[in-house]
Design a protein around this motif. Structure first.
Motif, PDB file in Angstrom:
ATOM      1  N   PRO A  85       0.812  -1.231   0.000  1.00 23.59           N
ATOM      2  CA  PRO A  85       0.000   0.000   0.000  1.00 23.59           C
ATOM      3  C   PRO A  85       0.840   1.274   0.000  1.00 23.59           C
ATOM      4  O   PRO A  85       0.519   2.236  -0.726  1.00 23.59           O
ATOM      5  N   GLU A 139       0.835   4.122  -2.937  1.00 23.59           N
ATOM      6  CA  GLU A 139       0.533   5.515  -2.623  1.00 23.59           C
ATOM      7  C   GLU A 139       1.627   6.442  -3.137  1.00 23.59           C
ATOM      8  O   GLU A 139       1.349   7.497  -3.730  1.00 23.59           O
ATOM      9  N   ALA A 160      -6.360  -1.585  -7.657  1.00 26.98           N
ATOM     10  CA  ALA A 160      -6.764  -0.490  -6.781  1.00 26.98           C
ATOM     11  C   ALA A 160      -5.579   0.441  -6.562  1.00 26.98           C
ATOM     12  O   ALA A 160      -4.628   0.080  -5.878  1.00 26.98           O
ATOM     13  N   THR A 194      -6.085   3.251  -5.094  1.00 26.26           N
ATOM     14  CA  THR A 194      -6.452   3.701  -3.763  1.00 26.26           C
ATOM     15  C   THR A 194      -7.297   2.587  -3.142  1.00 26.26           C
ATOM     16  O   THR A 194      -7.672   1.625  -3.819  1.00 26.26           O
ATOM     17  N   GLU A 195      -7.614   2.707  -1.876  1.00 29.00           N
ATOM     18  CA  GLU A 195      -8.464   1.710  -1.230  1.00 29.00           C
ATOM     19  C   GLU A 195      -9.789   1.575  -1.970  1.00 29.00           C
ATOM     20  O   GLU A 195     -10.375   2.563  -2.419  1.00 29.00           O
ATOM     21  N   SER A 226     -13.157  -0.107  -0.970  1.00 34.26           N
ATOM     22  CA  SER A 226     -14.044  -0.770  -0.025  1.00 34.26           C
ATOM     23  C   SER A 226     -15.465  -0.739  -0.563  1.00 34.26           C
ATOM     24  O   SER A 226     -15.748  -0.077  -1.574  1.00 34.26           O
ATOM     25  N   CYS A 252     -16.374  -0.433  -4.427  1.00 31.10           N
ATOM     26  CA  CYS A 252     -15.603  -1.551  -4.991  1.00 31.10           C
ATOM     27  C   CYS A 252     -16.436  -2.342  -6.000  1.00 31.10           C
ATOM     28  O   CYS A 252     -17.654  -2.173  -6.119  1.00 31.10           O
ATOM     29  N   GLU A 308     -13.403  -6.271  -2.147  1.00 37.55           N
ATOM     30  CA  GLU A 308     -12.706  -5.169  -1.496  1.00 37.55           C
ATOM     31  C   GLU A 308     -11.195  -5.366  -1.651  1.00 37.55           C
ATOM     32  O   GLU A 308     -10.685  -6.468  -1.469  1.00 37.55           O
ATOM     33  N   ARG A 358      -7.157  -3.556  -0.987  1.00 34.19           N
ATOM     34  CA  ARG A 358      -6.266  -2.535  -0.462  1.00 34.19           C
ATOM     35  C   ARG A 358      -5.535  -1.880  -1.631  1.00 34.19           C
ATOM     36  O   ARG A 358      -5.429  -2.464  -2.718  1.00 34.19           O
ATOM     37  N   ALA A 359      -5.040  -0.688  -1.413  1.00 36.84           N
ATOM     38  CA  ALA A 359      -4.240  -0.034  -2.447  1.00 36.84           C
ATOM     39  C   ALA A 359      -3.067  -0.930  -2.828  1.00 36.84           C
ATOM     40  O   ALA A 359      -2.370  -1.453  -1.957  1.00 36.84           O
ATOM     41  N   GLU A 388      -3.455  -3.782  -4.576  1.00 35.05           N
ATOM     42  CA  GLU A 388      -3.964  -5.116  -4.884  1.00 35.05           C
ATOM     43  C   GLU A 388      -4.807  -5.089  -6.150  1.00 35.05           C
ATOM     44  O   GLU A 388      -5.396  -4.063  -6.507  1.00 35.05           O
ATOM     45  N   ARG A 405     -12.125   6.902  -4.975  1.00 39.65           N
ATOM     46  CA  ARG A 405     -11.711   5.528  -5.247  1.00 39.65           C
ATOM     47  C   ARG A 405     -11.209   5.491  -6.678  1.00 39.65           C
ATOM     48  O   ARG A 405     -11.910   5.902  -7.602  1.00 39.65           O
TER      49      ARG A 405
END
Length: 313
Positions: free
Chosen positions: A31, A35, A148, A150-151, A153, A158, A222, A224-225, A227, A250
């Motif tokens: 992550p 970022e 992703a 970014t996150e 969720s 998502c 869902e 994580r950044a 993934e 997102r």
């Protein structure tokens, strides 16, 4: 790159992918790494002087402006060639693979979800196929690797899939949808979720107008950044609306892959979809693994800024 040395799907993962049409999560970056990469690259992407699609010639209000930035961005080029992605894609498509398109999928706070849909030839807005598999292949589509940045969720919008729906199309892509960017689709029967499709109502393409997707079988992916989820484009998929208590966007980045036997944009020199059109004179597919023994498609070997793509073997 040598396919045999890349991270590949296990036999169990291949069986799961064939049965369900997707596999997730696939870790491509940590992550913090994702970022940092995106923080630097998003500023560079504001400079479109080397982008293959010129906004000045872009007609209509369309998402095409988000297409194929891997053809001018080194960071995105390295991403579509990432070993963590290519090894797994080759596990399904075979040793000779092209990346034929990439695109961003931003979703801002308050944005509606994306309608349930499938894509085989990607003719779903104009009626003109954008990819065509050989006639001796029973089915088509593309493998999409949605990462992703970014996150992602449920609250932030998502993706959702209906497992096992990738082997039969419920939509006729030869039909044309009516572009009406002001329309808001009716609340769906899956709990009143507000969905749309880039100014279209995707249900206009249904083969059976009375058919309804089995939304009770849907699963939410869902991430994580950093993934990814890998899936067949023919899999029934949608996204949640962005309803989270956050001001964060997102952002997903989708890279689409096909074997080299597939014809890309056959008999056309422009993309026409979603209320807009753009010329393809600077476009080229990227050979990400193996060899191209067919010669169907124009290939790009470097970005428009001179970054040479990794050798494919």
């Amino acid at each position: 790159m040598t396919v045999s040395t890349l991270p590949r799907l296990t036999d169990e993962e291949i069986a799961s992918f064939k049965a369900n049409g997707f596999i997730a999560p696939i870790k491509v970056y940590e992550p913090e790494q994702m970022e940092a990469l995106w923080r630097a690259e998003r500023l560079r992407l504001m400079d479109r002087s080397a982008a293959v699609y010129d906004l000045d010639s872009l007609s209509g209000n369309t998402n095409i402006a988000n297409y194929d930035r891997h053809l001018d961005s080194r960071m995105l080029a390295e991403h579509v060639f990432a070993p963590e992605i290519i090894g797994r894609v080759s596990s399904i498509l075979g040793p000779d693979v092209l990346c034929w398109r990439s695109e961003f999928f931003p979703k801002y706070p308050g944005d509606e979800g994306t309608d349930w849909h499938q894509a085989d030839t990607f003719a779903n807005a104009s009626g003109t196929p954008q990819i065509v598999w050989p006639q001796n292949r029973e089915f088509g589509g593309t493998i999409t690797v949605w990462t992703a940045f970014t996150e992602a969720s449920i609250e932030m919008g998502c993706l959702q899939f209906i497992p096992g729906t990738h082997t039969q199309m419920n939509y006729d892509e030869s039909k044309e949808m009516r572009y009406n960017p002001g329309q808001i689709n009716a609340m769906e029967k899956d709990g009143g979720v507000r969905r749309g499709f880039f100014g279209y109502d995707y249900r206009e393409l249904q083969i059976d107008p009375n058919w309804q997707p089995e939304v009770e079988k849907a699963v939410s992916i869902e991430l994580r950044a950093g993934e990814s989820v890998m899936f067949w484009s023919t899999l029934m998929h949608s996204s949640h609306p962005h309803v989270g208590n956050t001001k964060k966007m997102r952002l997903g980045f989708a890279a689409r892959y096909v074997p080299t036997c597939v014809r890309i944009y056959p008999d056309t020199d422009a993309i026409e979809e979603y209320g807009g059109s753009i010329k393809l004179d600077r476009y080229g597919a990227a050979l990400v693994a193996g060899r191209d023994e067919y010669g169907h498609n124009r290939l790009a070997t470097e970005t428009t800024r001179g970054f040479k793509f990794p050798d494919a073997r």
